[in-house]
Write an enzyme that holds these catalytic residues in place. Sequence first.
Site, PDB file in Angstrom:
ATOM      1  N   SER A   1       0.831  -1.203   0.000  1.00  0.00           N
ATOM      2  CA  SER A   1       0.000   0.000   0.000  1.00  0.00           C
ATOM      3  C   SER A   1       0.865   1.252   0.000  1.00  0.00           C
ATOM      4  O   SER A   1       1.615   1.515   0.939  1.00  0.00           O
ATOM      5  CB  SER A   1      -0.902   0.019   1.235  1.00  0.00           C
ATOM      6  OG  SER A   1      -1.487   1.299   1.359  1.00  0.00           O
TER       7      SER A   1
ATOM      8  N   HIS B   1      -1.224  -1.159  -4.205  1.00  0.00           N
ATOM      9  CA  HIS B   1      -2.503  -0.850  -3.564  1.00  0.00           C
ATOM     10  C   HIS B   1      -2.559   0.662  -3.363  1.00  0.00           C
ATOM     11  O   HIS B   1      -1.643   1.258  -2.792  1.00  0.00           O
ATOM     12  CB  HIS B   1      -2.616  -1.592  -2.234  1.00  0.00           C
ATOM     13  CG  HIS B   1      -3.939  -1.460  -1.572  1.00  0.00           C
ATOM     14  ND1 HIS B   1      -5.053  -2.178  -1.954  1.00  0.00           N
ATOM     15  CD2 HIS B   1      -4.352  -0.670  -0.542  1.00  0.00           C
ATOM     16  CE1 HIS B   1      -6.086  -1.843  -1.192  1.00  0.00           C
ATOM     17  NE2 HIS B   1      -5.685  -0.925  -0.327  1.00  0.00           N
TER      18      HIS B   1
HETATM   19  C1  DX5 Z   1      -6.495   1.637   5.573  1.00  0.00           C
HETATM   20  C2  DX5 Z   1      -6.039   1.378   4.154  1.00  0.00           C
HETATM   21  C3  DX5 Z   1      -4.953   0.365   4.082  1.00  0.00           C
HETATM   22  C4  DX5 Z   1      -3.672   0.807   4.743  1.00  0.00           C
HETATM   23  C5  DX5 Z   1      -2.972  -0.435   5.224  1.00  0.00           C
HETATM   24  O1  DX5 Z   1      -7.623   2.412   5.572  1.00  0.00           O
HETATM   25  O2  DX5 Z   1      -7.121   0.904   3.372  1.00  0.00           O
HETATM   26  O3  DX5 Z   1      -4.714  -0.050   2.755  1.00  0.00           O
HETATM   27  O4  DX5 Z   1      -2.830   1.518   3.891  1.00  0.00           O
HETATM   28  O5  DX5 Z   1      -1.864  -0.048   5.969  1.00  0.00           O
HETATM   29  P1  DX5 Z   1      -1.163  -1.023   7.004  1.00  0.00           P
HETATM   30  O6  DX5 Z   1      -0.673  -2.217   6.222  1.00  0.00           O
HETATM   31  O7  DX5 Z   1      -0.060  -0.184   7.551  1.00  0.00           O
HETATM   32  O8  DX5 Z   1      -2.175  -1.409   8.034  1.00  0.00           O
HETATM   33 ZN    ZN Z   2      -6.635  -0.091   1.389  1.00  0.00          ZN
END
Ligand code: DX5
Ligand code: ZN
Length: 224
Positions: free
Chosen positions: A9, A34
């Site tokens: 992400s 992502h």
């Molecule tokens: C949260 C987002 C996620 C986030 C995940 O609202 O949809 O995609 O970036 O981040 P991590 O892996 O740090 O929990």
């Molecule tokens: Zn997300």
Amino acid sequence: MREVILAPSLLASDFGRLAEEIEMINGSEADYFHVDVMDGRFVPNISFGQPIIKHISKWAKKPLDVHLMILEPEKYIEEFRSLGAEIITVHVEACPHLHRTVHQIKESGAKAGVALNPHTPISIVENLLEDADLFLIMSVNPGFGGQKFIYNSLLKIKALKTMLIEVNSNALIEIDGGVGLQNAEAIIKAGTDILVAGTSVFGAKDPLAAVKAFKSIPADISIL
Ligand code: DX5
Ligand code: ZN
């Protein structure tokens, strides 16, 4: 052997060095980018929108998996598609006409994803199992990176996987939020196909090694 799909992400990347961060993932074993779009209304945070996605698209050599955490996503589907989104995921909670929106995404040429917040039961998508291309189970409350994984999500994944098998649907299951090397194996075993990982990739001392470690996790599903 089945291999897990990894979608780092970009929300957790260093935006000041965005092009370099994208190049790094281009050269890694990760599968998708992502891309988290937040509007400050559906979720209590604002991330980025079309101008940044245009920039991401220019550099990215892997498919963009665009996660829309916005109200009225149907207004922007064609635009995100034209900016290079290959997967467009909308939230159940933001779509009163979800069936229509899923088909709008497919007609745009993108794959259609449906996301469920942690409190939303999977029974809500029971009549869409054969329409959507993927289901995204939120394992944190959306809006921020770096939160703690909600373990109840594993039960949702197992139950959803069973439902998909029952109707012979090829839809994929994606999990998003709090995913790390410490819980990835259990998440995959529950029936997950795609792992979203923000902090655990971009926040790692060696992001490329983190990607490699995720990709080498045995990806057999225990419920089958
Ligand atoms: C949260 C987002 C996620 C986030 C995940 O609202 O949809 O995609 O970036 O981040 P991590 O892996 O740090 O929990
Ligand atoms: Zn997300």
